[in-house]
Design a protein around this motif. Structure first.
Motif, PDB file in Angstrom:
ATOM      1  N   UNK A 207       0.407  -1.594   0.033  1.00 48.56           N
ATOM      2  CA  UNK A 207      -0.261   0.074  -0.114  1.00 48.56           C
ATOM      3  C   UNK A 207       0.990   1.557  -0.199  1.00 48.56           C
ATOM      4  N   UNK A 211       0.878   4.233  -2.900  1.00 51.04           N
ATOM      5  CA  UNK A 211       0.805   5.371  -2.380  1.00 51.04           C
ATOM      6  C   UNK A 211       1.839   6.226  -3.053  1.00 51.04           C
ATOM      7  N   UNK A 214       2.264   6.669  -7.281  1.00 50.57           N
ATOM      8  CA  UNK A 214       0.460   7.379  -7.171  1.00 50.57           C
ATOM      9  C   UNK A 214       1.209   8.879  -7.003  1.00 50.57           C
ATOM     10  N   UNK A 215       1.430   9.280  -5.671  1.00 53.34           N
ATOM     11  CA  UNK A 215       2.134  10.394  -5.510  1.00 53.34           C
ATOM     12  C   UNK A 215       3.380  10.979  -7.338  1.00 53.34           C
ATOM     13  N   UNK A 218       1.180  11.758 -10.078  1.00 50.26           N
ATOM     14  CA  UNK A 218       0.185  12.624 -10.084  1.00 50.26           C
ATOM     15  C   UNK A 218       1.037  14.252 -10.637  1.00 50.26           C
ATOM     16  N   UNK A 219       2.425  14.389  -9.343  1.00 50.01           N
ATOM     17  CA  UNK A 219       3.654  15.174  -9.888  1.00 50.01           C
ATOM     18  C   UNK A 219       4.090  15.047 -11.411  1.00 50.01           C
TER      19      UNK A 219
END
Lengths: 482, 494
Positions: A207, A211, A214-215, A218-219
């Motif tokens: 997890x 995560x 995912x960060x 996004x960036x």
């Protein structure tokens, strides 16, 4: 499908190796597998060191013949590493008088080869050049480079520091060892002692990995979208920011086979690191951090300064630095810079000796550490690490010029995996009394300094780079190879 | 890349504070890109690798420390999918405020991934920590964009709102400003002025103006603490903080003086003279210091925080102070000293028994130095009696009386003539060249860059306002935000 299989289906082995959390629990297994593979050569590393002001009243660091030489008294702390060093005297700042600049202002071009305008270099220093190349080639560590120091001139409202990210953009070094530790080691997980991970641990780790990814997704997407709206020039300028963000992916797993021999250094802790009484602890903490960051392959390029141009460095009271009267530069007190503006005297000699000897002592301690710290391949760090220490201003015993940029001392440690021949003294081309005004000898010495930087670039694998900055010479400094 | 403007330290701090209720210590944030003198110029300046890496560490810590409070502030107290849905909605709102624009559906979907598998308190805290990293490390947050509407050359409504908000408060638009922007009301100059005045009355607005003044005076960074222990003796360990508070209070009082022009109020304020922090400076420390009747202390130029910003660690710094006045307050440029100037000054033989001023003038009287020193050195000599933290030294080391008088030329208005530092402060407060300079400083503050040739007419119009109002800051800001130029994307070359 079992939980274990389900989790494994979510993450590749590459991700496993990269992820910090997973490395915590899976590290021992992976390391034992990787240890079976043949050990490649150690990666090449470089440490650039700048010390401000200069010896002024002493020509250093050595004299004699190439093989039979003695170290000047002020550089005696390096005696125990004599066989591992190349000691150069009578050098000059990179491209001195080839590009404009003078006095303290040449400090900014020491590692760049660009002119100063008047104090800020007009281009990046080679630590940045090397770091970017290593990163582009996938050879950098988690950080393409670090810039640390015991004091920052620009941060205290003065002129520039020693290292630059671009024209006029001095890099304020991190001077707080605790912050430097946090940046590099706070996410660092020591390998687990033993035992297989539990299903719960693996689930939590997967997890965390998901995560973190995912960060970064996004960036990265934000970077792309913003760059798309800026046009070619804007996108090019934003590229460094976005490249750095992409590089964060590597830090998801500050883990690889290298962790086998790498231990996280103790956090230096919070103190008033700007207090001169802490200078020894501060330098010592940075030496530990430098060695650990290289051994853990978190970076391969370290830029370190004992202060920026014309630094008003102070030492602990026990060093007994005499207090300078008010100088024509306006400053005074038991600090390095005001003494550079005093007329020659026995007290000035004593003060300058204390500072030069202090810097030499710290460099010697760093070399000790590089010798005693093994890298991932079990070899001493110094085998693969090149250390280049240059000073801002030069000097000689008869010096009446406060800001002489000839007779500059430069010391190189490490044979660069057999690239360089150590245990030698090389006399540079500037003359004994070369003042800021310069002469042909000083110009040639500056060119040799530029060649020395090219040698560093070549050592680090940038073999297609033949000159640095705006200098007018190309090729490496052949004398380093013997 | 003028269309990108990186947030300054103060803007980052203010924005963090407004959006998540806490901010990291200012000094751990990347240092601001600065021009040689004057306020920040963040337009077109991007974070370099070392700064991005530093931000990552700082923001990671910010996420860790703020996650519990943010989870509480989200108001999401459900469980399972309902909790995930609630947090996703809240996260999108936070990101939209941070980015100063609505999120795209794709951005929203990417944020949602942070909360997948959540719904338990432990997972939610980790997800919020990740959210802080995603939102505040995003270039869309770290840079204000001024890309404009298509090819119109005009800012979008949201960009306009952000420009106005950061000018007035150093923070993002609040709900009222955002609503006005979305309704298209900010195209109306009167509405922009109304919003500006409203924001400037807020706590953030008052603080923003203080920071503008401190930036202009070169005193927005820490300088007091850099001085030597001998100089700092007797001031206490909190001298920097206390003197900063004293200066901000004095600036606030000066800006509140409706009847008096801003420049006259700033250069004449006596609001700090009763502060406890200043009392320690006024009383003197090392022997032979302390205010006397001769001091006539008034105005920010004689405030310890400003003097500390333009002095060495120990000893007087008249050349540094004079250059500051010439470059920052009169907006003139002083050429760099020739490489051999320091050596020439040191080697000059001067007679014994001279005053500090006589000694320095003798050393700089040669052809190498004289021309430039004539335009700035007398300005600094007026402040010669101040030590590095602003204590008044009662006499010159030679024992002779202070000679603080001087005259320097100006290119706009009469020469500056003065007998003392307070006299010089008064002269500066009403001088047309300072008023012109102040207007161009406000321009640079608003647009994050120095004006270029295409901006000359606009800057001249601001200078006209500055002269007409004798340097009233609200009037200059009013004219600036009401201008058609305020609507435009950044123009061409300088």
């Amino acid at each position: 499908m079992t939980m274990s299989r389900a989790i494994r289906s979510l993450i590749s082995r590459r991700d496993l190796v990269r992820n910090t959390a997973l490395m915590t629990v899976l590290g021992p297994v992976l390391r034992s597998l990787e240890a079976r593979a043949a050990a490649p050569a150690s990666p090449r590393r470089v440490i650039l060191i700048f010390s401000p002001n200069g010896p002024m009243q002493a020509a250093g660091p050595a004299s004699g013949s190439e093989r039979a030489f003695t170290l000047h008294d002020w550089w005696k702390p390096l005696e125990r590493h004599k066989a591992d060093g190349i000691f150069l005297s009578h050098m000059a700042p990179t491209g001195a008088r080839v590009v404009p600049g003078g006095g303290h202002g040449l400090g900014g071009q020491m590692f760049s080869g660009y002119g100063a305008a008047p104090y800020l270099a007009r281009g990046e220093t080679i630590d940045q050049v090397i770091g970017k190349r290593l990163e582009a080639e996938g050879r950098a560590g988690v950080r393409r480079s670090v810039v640390w120091g015991t004091s920052s001139t620009s941060r205290s409202g003065g002129t520039g520091d020693a290292f630059y990210s671009g024209p006029g953009r001095t890099i304020s070094p991190e001077v707080d060892p605790q912050r430097a530790w946090t940046e590099l080691f706070s996410r660092f997980m020591a390998p687990a002692a033993s035992g297989a991970p539990s299903a719960e641990e693996m689930l939590r780790a997967s997890r965390a990995l998901s995560r973190d990814k995912s960060v970064l997704d996004f960036l990265n997407e934000d970077c792309k979208a913003l760059a798309a709206g800026l046009g070619a020039e804007g996108a090019r300028k934003l590229d460094e920011h976005c490249t750095t963000i992409r590089g964060f992916e590597r830090s998801l797993g500050q883990g690889s086979a290298s962790l086998q021999r790498c231990t996280r250094p103790t956090a230096p802790g919070a103190r008033d690191w700007s207090n001169p009484e802490q200078i020894d602890a501060q330098a010592s903490a940075f030496i530990d951090l430098i060695a650990a960051s290289l051994a853990c392959e978190l970076t391969r390029v370290v830029a370190f300064q004992f202060g920026g141009q014309s630094a008003r460095n102070r030492l602990a009271g026990r060093y007994g630095v005499p207090s300078s009267p008010r100088a024509n530069s306006g400053d005074a007190g038991p600090a390095h810079h005001p003494w550079t503006h005093q007329r020659a005297s026995a007290t000035k000699v004593a003060a300058l000796k204390i500072f030069t000897t202090f810097y030499a002592t710290q460099v010697a301690a760093l070399v000790d550490k590089l010798k005693s710290t093994s890298d991932a391949h079990g070899r001493p760090l110094l085998d693969s690490t090149l250390v280049v220490w240059a000073s801002e201003l030069g000097g000689n015993a008869k010096n009446t010029d406060d800001h002489q940029t000839g007779s500059l001392p430069v010391v190189v440690f490490g044979n660069g995996q057999g690239t360089f021949k150590t245990g030698r003294y090389l006399r540079g081309k500037s003359v004994e009394a070369a003042f800021t005004g310069g002469d042909s000898g000083q110009r040639e010495a500056g060119r040799d300094m530029a060649r020395l930087l090219v040698s560093v670039l070549h050592y680090m694998g940038l073999t297609n780079v033949s000159r640095v900055g705006a200098t007018d010479v190309s090729g490496p400094l052949a004398a380093l190879a013997g | 890349v003028r269309t990108l403007r990186r947030l300054s330290r103060d803007e980052l701090s203010t924005t963090f504070q407004q959006l998540i209720g806490r901010a990291p210590p200012r000094d751990v944030l990347p240092e601001d890109p600065r021009a040689h003198v004057g306020p920040l110029e963040g337009a077109g300046s991007l974070f370099v690798a070392t700064e991005v890496e530093k931000l990552r560490t700082v923001i990671d810590e910010l996420g860790r420390s703020s996650a519990p409070d943010l989870l509480a502030a989200s108001g999401c107290k459900l469980s399972g999918d309902a909790q995930v849905g609630c947090l996703s909605t809240w996260a999108r709102q936070l990101a939209s405020l941070a980015f100063r624009r609505p999120l795209t559906p794709e951005e929203g979907a990417r944020l949602d991934k942070l909360f997948e598998g959540g719904g338990r308190s432990e997972d939610d805290l980790l997800a919020i920590r990740a959210l802080v990293g995603a939102v505040f490390m995003a270039p869309s947050f770290l840079y204000r964009t001024e890309l404009g509407e298509g090819d119109t050359g005009r800012l979008t409504a949201r960009e306009l709102g952000a420009r106005l908000a950061y000018l007035a408060t150093l923070g993002p638009p609040d709900a009222e400003l955002t609503m006005a922007a979305d309704k298209g009301l900010l195209r109306d100059p009167a509405e922009r002025q109304r919003q500006l005045e409203r924001l400037l009355r807020s706590t953030a607005g008052r603080r923003a103006l203080s920071i503008l003044v401190l930036e202009w005076l070169g005193a927005n960074e820490s300088h007091v603490a850099q001085k030597t222990p001998k100089v700092l003796s007797g001031l206490g360990s909190d001298a920097e903080t206390a003197l900063r508070a004293s200066a901000e209070k004095a600036i606030g009082a000066a800006l509140d003086t409706g009847a008096e022009p801003t420049l006259a109020a700033l250069f004449g304020t006596t609001a700090y003279l009763q502060d406890a922090a200043f009392a320690k400076v006024k009383a003197g420390g090392p022997s032979g210091t302390g205010d006397t009747a001769e001091t006539q202390r008034a105005g920010l130029l004689m405030h310890p925080l400003v003097i500390a910003a333009h002095s060495k660690d120990e000893g007087s710094s008249p050349f540094q102070f004079g250059a500051f006045i010439r470059e920052a307050l009169l907006c003139d440029t002083i050429p760099a000293a020739p490489p051999d100037a320091a050596e020439a000054a040191t080697m000059t033989v001067v007679p014994a028994g001279l005053t500090m001023r006589e000694d320095l003038e003798a050393r700089t009287s040669g052809p190498t130095c004289k021309g430039c020193h004539a335009v700035f050195a007398p300005l600094g000599f007026a402040f010669l009696p101040f030590d590095p933290v602003g204590r008044w030294m009662r006499q010159d080391p030679s024992g002779k009386p202070w000679d603080l008088a001087g005259e320097v030329p100006s290119h706009a208005g009469p020469p500056l003539k003065f007998q003392s530092p307070s006299d010089l402060s008064r002269a500066l407060a009403s001088h047309p060249q300072v008023q012109d300079c102040f207007a161009s400083v406000v321009y640079r503050w608003a647009f994050g860059r120095a004006p270029g040739a295409p901006d000359a007419r606009f800057v001249a119009s601001l200078q006209e306002v500055a002269r007409r109002t004798q340097g009233r800051l609200p009037a200059i800001l009013d004219a600036l935000v009401a201008s058609p130029e305020f609507l435009l994307v950044p123009s061409g070359g300088e």
